[in-house]
Scaffold this active site. Structure first.
Site, PDB file in Angstrom:
ATOM      1  N   ARG A   1       0.829  -1.209   0.000  1.00 12.92           N
ATOM      2  CA  ARG A   1       0.000   0.000   0.000  1.00 12.92           C
ATOM      3  C   ARG A   1       0.859   1.252   0.000  1.00 12.92           C
ATOM      4  NH1 ARG A   1      -1.328   2.771   4.341  1.00 12.92           N
ATOM      5  NH2 ARG A   1      -1.288   0.979   5.745  1.00 12.92           N
TER       6      ARG A   1
ATOM      7  N   ASP B   1      -6.128  17.838 -16.056  1.00 10.77           N
ATOM      8  CA  ASP B   1      -6.419  16.467 -16.474  1.00 10.77           C
ATOM      9  C   ASP B   1      -5.931  16.336 -17.918  1.00 10.77           C
ATOM     10  OD1 ASP B   1      -7.484  14.088 -17.395  1.00 10.77           O
ATOM     11  OD2 ASP B   1      -9.384  14.323 -16.339  1.00 10.77           O
TER      12      ASP B   1
END
Length: 386
Positions: free
Chosen positions: A53, A177
């Site tokens: 993780r 983006d």
């Protein structure tokens, strides 16, 4: 100067950065490390990784590659494109205000308007084609300007440099983006953007077989904050998915050339067809953002939309009658896709928001693949005329 001392071209970096990670066996490809955890030498020492993780060698290899291609100092690969956006929103606090385009991806709009609004963030959705609208929307609480260019699905072009200049005047950050073009065709850092995000599901991977995202930072300060958020929220990309994207990105440059060749041919065909009312593709000289796109992009990409000369029923018939163009959401894969924003990618927007953005029941969005342009044109012609 030896060849290794010279700056590598984009397509060379896409193939080689993040690959040579196997000193033991000299693997020509990056190994996959599917382990969830890593052994420590003692309570003070490990080999750089402790738990997947928090970090994984395969994921780190992909992050190194994408950071190089975008020109950032660091990158964090996330489990989806939406988780990349979610990561960036955790840079802000309740009461902070963010300005975004009114014609952004429907999932982004939903996340902003329905989820993070309930968590105390404030959003203004404006027509960013005119930078004056950004200044008009700014408040003392404004902390970020969200840029999506070309926009989804109508391919409007935002002047990145004009927006970043405004952001500097306001003392706020900019997040772009870059999914629609990829760093092969646009690198927002070169125009002053602070953070770049991608849905790596799309062009970076390019094969429609993985979902993922990434957040690329221009400064170490932002990079450290992003890394902390991704780890704390558990948003990291899986090792296998990271490996798939790293495999896909190797062919990004030649894929984008093939995508664009077919896209330009299809756009010109659609622009001349009597059953097409309007084509949204920046590569066409008639597109209002054509000259701006030429200045800030290295190509026009392979995304386009068009309005049929008919009603929504006819548009849906066209979508149902294609053979090579698959009726499916997503984009950026080697196969061509068509979809209906009204009921699919932008259904999460309100009807009023879609109307304000210019999305209608006549609108069809196309992700042009790498098939031969003559075959794609024949398929679209048959669908329009059947």
């Amino acid at each position: 100067m030896s060849p290794s001392d010279q700056p590598l071209h984009f397509q060379t970096r896409s193939v080689h950065i993040g690959v040579d990670k196997d000193p033991s066996y000299k693997s020509a490809t990056t190994p996959i490390y599917p382990t969830s955890t890593f052994r420590w030498d003692d309570c003070q020492t490990n080999a750089g990784y402790d738990y997947t993780r928090s970090g994984n060698p395969t994921r780190a290899a992909l992050e190194e590659n994408i950071a190089s291609l975008e020109g950032g100092v660091s990158c964090r690969a996330t489990c989806t494109g939406m988780s990349a956006i979610t990561t960036t929103m955790h840079l802000f606090e309740p009461g902070d205000h963010i300005i975004a385009g009114h014609d952004i991806y429907g999932g982004t709009y939903r996340l902003f308007a329905d989820v993070f609004t309930k968590m105390g963030l404030k959003f203004s959705f404006v027509n960013m084609g005119d930078p004056a609208n950004i200044r008009a929307a700014a408040t003392p609480e404004t902390k970020c300007i969200w840029i999506e260019t070309p926009s989804n699905p109508l391919l409007n072009i935002v002047d990145i440099k004009a927006v970043t200049d405004i952001a500097k005047d306001l003392g706020v950050i900019t997040i772009a983006d870059n999914t629609f073009l990829s760093p092969a065709l646009q690198r927002p850092f070169e125009h002053g953007v602070d953070i770049v995000i991608h849905s790596t599901t799309k062009y970076l991977n390019g094969h429609s077989d993985v979902v993922g995202g990434c957040v690329v930072s221009k400064t170490e300060e932002h990079g450290e904050k992003i890394a902390y958020i991704v780890n704390a929220l558990g948003l990291g990309n899986s090792p296998f998915d990271a490996w798939l994207v790293l495999r896909g990105v190797k062919t990004l440059a030649p894929r984008m050339k093939a995508h664009q060749e077919s896209a330009m041919a299809l756009a010109r065909f659609l622009a001349d067809h009597p059953k097409v009312e309007k084509v949204y593709y920046p590569g066409l000289e008639s597109h209002p953002g054509h000259e701006l796109a030429k200045r800030q992009q290295d190509g026009f990409g392979a995304m386009m939309s068009f309005d049929v000369a008919g009603d929504g029923e006819y548009a849906q018939k066209v979508l149902s009658n294609t053979k090579l163009f698959q009726l499916a959401e997503s984009l950026g894969g080697v196969e061509s896709l068509v979809e209906y924003p009204e009921l699919m990618s932008h259904a999460s927007m309100t009807a009023a928001a879609r109307k304000e953005a210019g999305i209608s029941e006549k609108t069809i969005r196309v992700s042009v693949g790498i098939e031969h342009p003559d075959d794609l044109i024949a398929d679209m012609k048959s669908a329009l005329e059947s």
